[in-house]
Design an enzyme around this catalytic site. Structure first.
Site, mmCIF file in Angstrom:
data_model
loop_
_atom_site.group_PDB
_atom_site.id
_atom_site.type_symbol
_atom_site.label_atom_id
_atom_site.label_comp_id
_atom_site.label_asym_id
_atom_site.label_seq_id
_atom_site.Cartn_x
_atom_site.Cartn_y
_atom_site.Cartn_z
ATOM 1 N N LEU A 7 0.812 -1.213 0.000
ATOM 2 C CA LEU A 7 0.000 0.000 0.000
ATOM 3 C C LEU A 7 0.847 1.265 0.000
ATOM 4 C CD1 LEU A 7 -2.778 -1.013 2.565
ATOM 5 C CD2 LEU A 7 -2.937 -0.989 0.066
ATOM 6 N N GLY A 8 2.078 1.165 0.478
ATOM 7 C CA GLY A 8 2.946 2.341 0.502
ATOM 8 C C GLY A 8 3.875 2.317 1.690
ATOM 9 N N GLY A 10 5.207 3.744 5.301
ATOM 10 C CA GLY A 10 4.611 4.343 6.482
ATOM 11 C C GLY A 10 5.595 4.372 7.630
ATOM 12 N N GLY A 11 6.107 5.561 7.944
ATOM 13 C CA GLY A 11 7.068 5.660 9.033
ATOM 14 C C GLY A 11 8.342 4.910 8.694
ATOM 15 N N MET A 12 8.720 3.961 9.530
ATOM 16 C CA MET A 12 9.964 3.221 9.346
ATOM 17 C C MET A 12 9.792 1.931 8.575
ATOM 18 S SD MET A 12 11.759 3.703 13.066
ATOM 19 C CE MET A 12 10.326 3.107 13.974
ATOM 20 N N GLY A 13 8.604 1.688 8.034
ATOM 21 C CA GLY A 13 8.378 0.422 7.356
ATOM 22 C C GLY A 13 7.500 0.564 6.132
ATOM 23 N N VAL A 15 3.820 -0.642 4.377
ATOM 24 C CA VAL A 15 2.469 -1.055 4.746
ATOM 25 C C VAL A 15 1.890 -1.901 3.619
ATOM 26 C CG1 VAL A 15 0.161 -0.296 5.430
ATOM 27 C CG2 VAL A 15 2.169 1.031 6.118
ATOM 28 N N LYS A 30 2.051 -3.368 8.810
ATOM 29 C CA LYS A 30 3.270 -2.571 8.636
ATOM 30 C C LYS A 30 4.460 -3.439 9.014
ATOM 31 C CE LYS A 30 3.526 1.820 9.836
ATOM 32 N NZ LYS A 30 3.711 3.088 10.639
ATOM 33 N N ASP A 124 4.091 14.685 15.488
ATOM 34 C CA ASP A 124 4.310 14.684 14.035
ATOM 35 C C ASP A 124 3.008 14.852 13.274
ATOM 36 O OD1 ASP A 124 6.007 14.691 11.848
ATOM 37 O OD2 ASP A 124 5.943 12.517 11.581
#
Length: 263
Positions: A7-8, A10-13, A15, A30, A124
């Site tokens: 899906l894309g 996200g943060g450090m990982g 998803v 994630k 954030d």
């Protein structure tokens, strides 16, 4: 869960859309990036996202269904949302009409107030971390750098997104960060929704950080109601004591601003 498609980021990982192997259930998973997974402190920070979100019970906070490590892979299983981020919407429509912005940010402020009641500061908030669901529901995403304002646990102090940062975030002092820091981020994100641009502008990172440190009042155009413009500027004041004292107060002042405009 079986990973179906990406899906894309996200943060450090990364998803993924996932399906339960034996139940008719879909979820978002994630997975922590391989490079990040080599650092135990970052692994702990990854799981802190789930712990923070699970401490907050609110419709605007995504449920974390599971977390763990399997075959050396660290993962979070979360409620699957359908919709688009505010960042994606602004890329599509450029800016929100003031009444639409008020309706959306009232919901964001509600979710943020629930977090503050649990002693958690998001740190954030920005358009990419606000999602508008398929039926208009609003979610506050990505608690990966959230700070426990009681214990001051576990994270480097100088984190966040420079184009939206509150001035006190630049000091590197975690004791300078509190609920009013999130109120600043609310105001900065509202600014982006009303203008289509980040609160702090610059051609280089140094210029953006310098703008964040000064954060001079912004001259909004006639398309933004005067009361709403005043709230956005007050929320992004350099002096935290000049901001609305809480996310709940920010929500209340949103409603007052639009009632005054209507009158």
């Amino acid at each position: 869960y079986r990973l179906v498609t990406e899906l894309g980021q996200g943060g450090m990982g990364t998803v993924y859309f996932a399906e339960h192997v034996s139940l008719p259930r879909r979820a978002a998973v994630k997975v922590l990036g391989e490079d990040v997974a080599r650092d135990p402190a970052l692994v702990e920070r990854f799981f802190d996202e789930a712990r923070a979100a699970n401490r907050i019970r609110h419709p605007g906070i995504v449920d974390v269904l599971d977390l763990g490590t399997k075959d050396g892979v660290h993962f979070l299983v979360m409620e699957l949302l359908e919709g688009e981020t505010l960042g994606a919407r602004l890329e599509r429509v450029k800016r929100l009409a003031p009444p639409d912005a008020v309706e959306l940010f009232a919901q964001v402020a509600e979710a943020l107030a629930a977090a503050h009641e649990r002693g958690i500061v998001h740190r954030d908030l920005k358009p990419e971390n606000v999602m508008v669901g398929a039926h208009g529901e609003v979610y506050l995403l990505d608690w990966g750098i959230a700070l426990d304002d009681l214990g001051r646990q576990g994270l480097p102090a100088l984190v966040g997104t420079p184009a939206f940062m509150a001035p006190e975030m630049l000091s590197g002092d975690p004791t300078a960060i509190d609920r009013r820091t999130d109120v600043f981020l609310l105001g900065a994100t509202l600014h982006a929704a009303l203008t289509g641009h980040a609160r702090h502008q610059g051609k280089t990172l140094f210029e953006v950080i310098s703008a964040a440190a000064k954060c001079t009042p912004f001259p909004y155009g006639r398309e933004v109601p005067e009361e709403l413009a005043a709230l956005a500027n007050r929320a992004t004041s350099v002096d935290p004591t000049q901001r609305p004292e809480s996310a709940g107060k920010f929500r209340d002042e949103l409603a007052i601003a639009m009632r005054q405009r209507g009158s």
